[in-house]
Design a protein around this motif. Structure first.
Motif, PDB file in Angstrom:
ATOM      1  N   PRO A 163       0.801  -1.229   0.000  1.00 24.50           N
ATOM      2  CA  PRO A 163       0.000   0.000   0.000  1.00 24.50           C
ATOM      3  C   PRO A 163       0.832   1.277   0.000  1.00 24.50           C
ATOM      4  CG  PRO A 163      -0.134  -1.141   2.120  1.00 24.50           C
ATOM      5  CD  PRO A 163       0.545  -2.067   1.179  1.00 24.50           C
ATOM      6  N   GLU A 164       2.047   1.244   0.547  1.00 19.28           N
ATOM      7  CA  GLU A 164       2.845   2.476   0.596  1.00 19.28           C
ATOM      8  C   GLU A 164       3.319   2.882  -0.802  1.00 19.28           C
ATOM      9  OE1 GLU A 164       5.096  -0.283   1.752  1.00 19.28           O
ATOM     10  OE2 GLU A 164       3.195  -0.782   2.734  1.00 19.28           O
ATOM     11  N   ALA A 165       3.148   1.998  -1.778  1.00 19.64           N
ATOM     12  CA  ALA A 165       3.549   2.344  -3.147  1.00 19.64           C
ATOM     13  C   ALA A 165       2.641   3.423  -3.732  1.00 19.64           C
ATOM     14  CB  ALA A 165       3.529   1.108  -4.033  1.00 19.64           C
ATOM     15  N   ASP A 166       1.454   3.579  -3.149  1.00 19.81           N
ATOM     16  CA  ASP A 166       0.541   4.620  -3.615  1.00 19.81           C
ATOM     17  C   ASP A 166       0.868   5.923  -2.889  1.00 19.81           C
ATOM     18  OD1 ASP A 166      -1.464   6.110  -4.634  1.00 19.81           O
ATOM     19  OD2 ASP A 166      -3.099   5.014  -3.678  1.00 19.81           O
ATOM     20  N   VAL A 171       6.642   7.749  -6.324  1.00 20.44           N
ATOM     21  CA  VAL A 171       6.805   8.394  -7.629  1.00 20.44           C
ATOM     22  C   VAL A 171       8.220   8.965  -7.758  1.00 20.44           C
ATOM     23  CG1 VAL A 171       6.045  10.273  -9.119  1.00 20.44           C
ATOM     24  CG2 VAL A 171       4.358   8.934  -7.873  1.00 20.44           C
ATOM     25  N   TYR A 172       8.666   9.641  -6.707  1.00 22.24           N
ATOM     26  CA  TYR A 172      10.023  10.197  -6.742  1.00 22.24           C
ATOM     27  C   TYR A 172      11.051   9.090  -6.901  1.00 22.24           C
ATOM     28  CZ  TYR A 172       7.783  14.387  -4.969  1.00 22.24           C
ATOM     29  OH  TYR A 172       6.970  15.478  -4.820  1.00 22.24           O
ATOM     30  N   LEU A 173      10.825   8.005  -6.166  1.00 22.12           N
ATOM     31  CA  LEU A 173      11.779   6.904  -6.208  1.00 22.12           C
ATOM     32  C   LEU A 173      11.888   6.339  -7.616  1.00 22.12           C
ATOM     33  CD1 LEU A 173      13.639   5.119  -4.595  1.00 22.12           C
ATOM     34  CD2 LEU A 173      11.706   3.616  -4.073  1.00 22.12           C
ATOM     35  N   VAL A 174      10.758   6.074  -8.207  1.00 22.58           N
ATOM     36  CA  VAL A 174      10.773   5.441  -9.521  1.00 22.58           C
ATOM     37  C   VAL A 174      11.340   6.404 -10.570  1.00 22.58           C
ATOM     38  CG1 VAL A 174       8.537   5.990 -10.559  1.00 22.58           C
ATOM     39  CG2 VAL A 174       9.444   3.689 -10.725  1.00 22.58           C
ATOM     40  N   SER A 175      11.034   7.679 -10.433  1.00 25.84           N
ATOM     41  CA  SER A 175      11.566   8.617 -11.416  1.00 25.84           C
ATOM     42  C   SER A 175      13.079   8.771 -11.237  1.00 25.84           C
ATOM     43  CB  SER A 175      10.865   9.969 -11.291  1.00 25.84           C
ATOM     44  OG  SER A 175      11.080  10.521 -10.012  1.00 25.84           O
TER      45      SER A 175
END
Lengths: 228, 228
Positions: A163-166, A171-175
């Motif tokens: 759930p913390e992926a939302d 978003v910052y991490l993946v970018s």
DNA sequence: ATCTTAAGCTAGCACTATTAGCTCTAGCTG
DNA sequence: CAGCTAGAGCTAATAGTGCTAGCTTAAGAT
């Protein structure tokens, strides 16, 4: 000579300022040339004089269409953002919603960036002194972030991520991950495409890492992955 | 022509070309000014004329010391590499060998990069058209990679990472992670230091991810982490 | 057919990097 | 100590940049 589409019902045909159309064509031509120059000479190698030369015109004439070199950068920035967003959106739409879509979107983003290096550098690195993109030019990147955010929410809903992926953080991490790959590829392997070299092939591994950072709490219970 | 320090045993003291010393001082002064200008105006904002102005000299005089603007960039590049390597090496030496040293080194690297943004951009982004660093200027970065590689080997030996972490791939992966963080921080938060903002605080999480990518095969059996 | 104005032009300003060639004096050398 | 050399400054000039001012011309609206 051609009314874009629809609207052919006025008495005098094509009365809608044909000059305006010519003008718009010239503007597009200037932008295309500018993008080409930037590709060949590097982001900072873009010069008004070279654009004028290729357009077959004297440099001051460019000012009839753009108020400054920075204004051209700004439109190229905006153009890039729109195109990039579009490519990403389409790639995401073609994939399964959730983690698949996110991965597909990011890979498409990376592919686009390497295929449009100069523009990508302008967008993501800000290497031009005194150039600050206008809020308008920047707008699409906000939509991009929310696209990614939505994909993550889907992934959480589908039980692919915890759930913390939302979250904004995710978003910052993946970018950060793609930007890292792109930075390395552009600086160190300026002639290779996506999938070649030492850096871009690590992208799948990075995505696995990302997924591992947000594990589903009780694995095996909810619905199976890929179903939805 | 000049013996750096020591060796003062020749009959005439300081006979060792005092002109050469003055010259060297001027060269250093030019480089310091150039670095300052780059910091203030951006990497591409460095101009020979501005350096001359601050040195209190006419622009052509700079050519008595450097053959071109690009040559100045090259020395600044080299200087940066050396300084960066040094900072990283010291941070690694202060920490426990293995994963700790790697983490400390990378964080020091990030800190240095944000504290010396202009130089870091010159080194890692290549934003200056027609500038290609000389092989000599590039050399320290190779040593840096082998430093990281050694730390990873230590970490494997200490049972902190799986054996595949002792590989080129792992070096690329870990460097991609910091470069990603730095790229994001520099492009989007140009006024914040390390530890502030949205990106650099994610670094510890990224390091955990990295460690997770190379798990030790049979966990719990060998020696405990941190012991060594 | 007329008249407006968009779109080109030239000239010019203030910058930039760089080269050529002159002068002067710091400081090496006999 | 005297003299000479070469280094370190200079000016002038070339070729490039972004940009402004102001003129001309002809396309196309009226």
């Amino acid at each position: 000579m051609k009314q874009d589409e629809a609207t052919a019902q006025t008495p005098t045909p094509q009365r809608a300022d044909r000059r305006d159309r010519r003008r718009q064509e010239t503007i597009e031509e200037i932008l295309d040339i500018a993008a080409a120059v930037m590709t060949e000479e590097g982001v900072n190698g873009l010069s008004l004089a070279e654009v004028a030369r290729r357009l077959g015109v004297q440099p001051p004439s460019i000012y009839k269409y753009f108020p400054s070199l920075m204004a051209i950068y700004d439109v190229l920035f905006r153009r890039g953002q729109v195109e990039h967003l579009d490519v990403m959106r389409q790639a995401m739409a073609r994939a399964e919603p959730g983690l698949d879509a996110l991965t597909a979107g990011l890979e498409a983003s990376g592919r686009w960036a390497l295929a449009n290096r100069a523009t990508a550098q302008l967008m993501f690195w800000r290497p031009v002194p005194n150039f600050e993109p206008s809020a308008e030019a920047f707008a699409p990147s906000i939509e991009m972030a929310s696209l990614q955010r939505a994909a993550m929410a889907d992934a959480v809903a589908a039980g692919q991520l915890g759930p913390e992926a939302d979250s904004e953080d995710a978003v910052y991490l993946v970018s950060t991950l793609i930007v890292g790959v792109l930075s390395q590829a552009m600086a160190n392997e300026p002639d290779l495409e996506w999938g070649q070299g030492r850096f871009t092939p690590t992208f799948p591994k990075l995505m696995k890492l990302f997924a591992a950072a947000y594990p589903v709490p009780n694995a095996g219970s909810k619905q199976r992955s890929g179903t939805r």
